[in-house]
Design a protein around this motif. Structure first.
Motif, short mmCIF file in Angstrom:
data_model
loop_
_atom_site.label_atom_id
_atom_site.label_comp_id
_atom_site.label_asym_id
_atom_site.label_seq_id
_atom_site.Cartn_x
_atom_site.Cartn_y
_atom_site.Cartn_z
N GLU A 48 35.93 -18.29 -60.93
CA GLU A 48 35.10 -17.21 -60.41
C GLU A 48 33.61 -17.46 -60.69
O GLU A 48 33.25 -17.91 -61.78
CB GLU A 48 35.53 -15.88 -61.07
N GLY A 49 32.79 -17.18 -59.70
CA GLY A 49 31.34 -17.24 -59.89
C GLY A 49 30.69 -18.60 -59.70
O GLY A 49 29.48 -18.74 -59.87
N MET A 50 31.46 -19.61 -59.33
CA MET A 50 30.88 -20.94 -59.14
C MET A 50 29.94 -20.96 -57.93
O MET A 50 30.33 -20.54 -56.84
CB MET A 50 31.98 -21.98 -58.89
N ASP A 87 21.78 -20.47 -53.01
CA ASP A 87 22.84 -21.07 -53.83
C ASP A 87 23.99 -20.08 -53.93
O ASP A 87 24.20 -19.45 -54.97
CB ASP A 87 22.26 -21.39 -55.22
N PRO A 88 24.76 -19.91 -52.85
CA PRO A 88 25.77 -18.86 -52.80
C PRO A 88 26.95 -19.13 -53.73
O PRO A 88 27.24 -20.28 -54.06
CB PRO A 88 26.24 -18.90 -51.34
N VAL A 89 27.61 -18.06 -54.12
CA VAL A 89 28.82 -18.13 -54.95
C VAL A 89 30.00 -18.39 -54.02
O VAL A 89 30.14 -17.75 -52.98
CB VAL A 89 29.01 -16.80 -55.71
N ALA A 90 30.85 -19.34 -54.41
CA ALA A 90 32.01 -19.67 -53.58
C ALA A 90 33.20 -18.76 -53.91
O ALA A 90 33.33 -18.27 -55.03
CB ALA A 90 32.40 -21.13 -53.81
N GLN A 91 34.00 -18.54 -52.89
CA GLN A 91 35.23 -17.77 -53.07
C GLN A 91 36.42 -18.74 -53.10
O GLN A 91 36.30 -19.89 -52.67
CB GLN A 91 35.42 -16.78 -51.92
#
Lengths: 148, 77, 148, 77
Positions: D26-28, D59-63
């Motif tokens: 989470e949060g990467m 720099d978006p967070v991946a799901q």
């Protein structure tokens, strides 16, 4: 550049392909082509055909001058301008302008310049055949679109 | 000693003339040539005039042997 | 509109003519066509060939979106976008964009919009083959010409 | 529970990687994913990033299950 008036129907893309086949491959990176074709409607009326009158001698001379101005303004490798004359049927090509250049900006700009000048300055006159009879087209419209 | 006069498209139909040859007289302008050939018919406001296959503006004086053409706005392409 | 990636050589004008033959004659008055071809020189170097990489899935999706935006901005009747992938020889077509419209302003503007967006946004990457080896092209140049 | 990572063109050659599968946490963010997959190699300044085949900025967070792609400026057409 090759400029020609044609009294008979032609396939604009075959003409462009045939002309390009004679150019040295690897020199042109861009070709910009405009083809004008006869629509079956204009200004709210059904059109069934067209007669295209020109001024023999002056028309060719004017097209030469347009192309020469384009060559002075942009870096062009070659060009082809074919324009129909006489009786034209629905769907047939009226004009083709094809420009070859190393770069797309030159080809696209020059192609548009030539078709706009041709539309507004070259001595051609269209007489549309309507169901009710012939009608001379009075004015060409602007070639610059309003966005929807 | 002549001037060749040409009419195209709707002006050819309106005047009923395709081509005319008139005697050259010194100082004749395009509008005088028009009036002479079409028997006083008014010159359309949006008329285009070419002398020796070049567009001209205003009301130029013709020279001997000139070809003077009258036509409506062009509509090719 | 038809959008397609092609792994093999094609004749751009035959493709455009073939596509146009399926359109209703009399509706389009204008077609604007751009063809990009592989030159044998770039940035002062001799080029002997090219490899064109893309992102399967995203490339098609992006081209769809470009064409959709063009349809929203202008009144278009139809369009064809073909783009090569893989190994390309000198003089072969890399891309063709053809747009049909009732009027030339819409066709010319939309054609240019699509090729510019494609050049700057669609996920394709060119690797030029030079006599000394491969070189990735780093940036596409502007498509708007300076006049000479 | 995984993220698929893709590299194209010069970045594929530079990193020596075509595709990688990493465990989802989470949060990467995209830059953390880059660093993890390429062993700390600097991210080029002009890099383009797409998540699920759409361009992203910053720099978006991946799901979980996202596909994250890294590539240089595009040069098609």
């Amino acid at each position: 550049m090759h400029i020609e008036l044609r009294a008979g129907d032609f396939d604009p893309y075959a003409e462009v392909a045939g002309y390009q086949a004679k150019l040295a491959p690897g020199k042109y990176g861009a070709s910009a082509v405009f083809v004008g074709s006869l629509r079956d409607f204009n200004e709210g009326e059904r059109v069934t055909g067209m007669y295209l009158e020109h001024y023999p001698g002056m028309t060719e001379k004017h097209l030469d001058e347009i192309c020469e101005r384009a060559r002075e303004k942009w870096r062009l490798l070659d060009g082809l301008v074919l324009h129909r004359t006489g009786d034209i049927k629905i769907g047939e090509a009226i004009v083709v302008v094809a420009i070859w250049s190393a770069h797309r900006g030159d080809a696209l700009d020059a192609c548009r310049f030539i078709i706009e000048d041709l539309k507004h300055q070259a001595p051609f006159w269209k007489k549309e055949q309507l169901p009710a009879g012939g009608r001379w087209v009075e004015k060409n419209t602007s070639g610059y679109a309003k966005q929807v | 000693m002549a001037i060749k006069v040409k009419f195209f498209a709707s002006l050819r139909e309106l005047t009923g003339k395709n081509e005319a040859l008139i005697d050259y007289r010194e100082g004749m302008t395009a509008s005088q040539i028009w009036a002479l050939v079409v028997d006083g018919m008014d010159m359309p406001a949006d008329i285009m005039v070419a002398v020796n296959m070049e567009y001209v503006k205003g009301d130029p004086v013709a020279q001997d042997d000139d070809e003077v053409a009258f036509f409506p706005p062009v509509t090719g392409g």
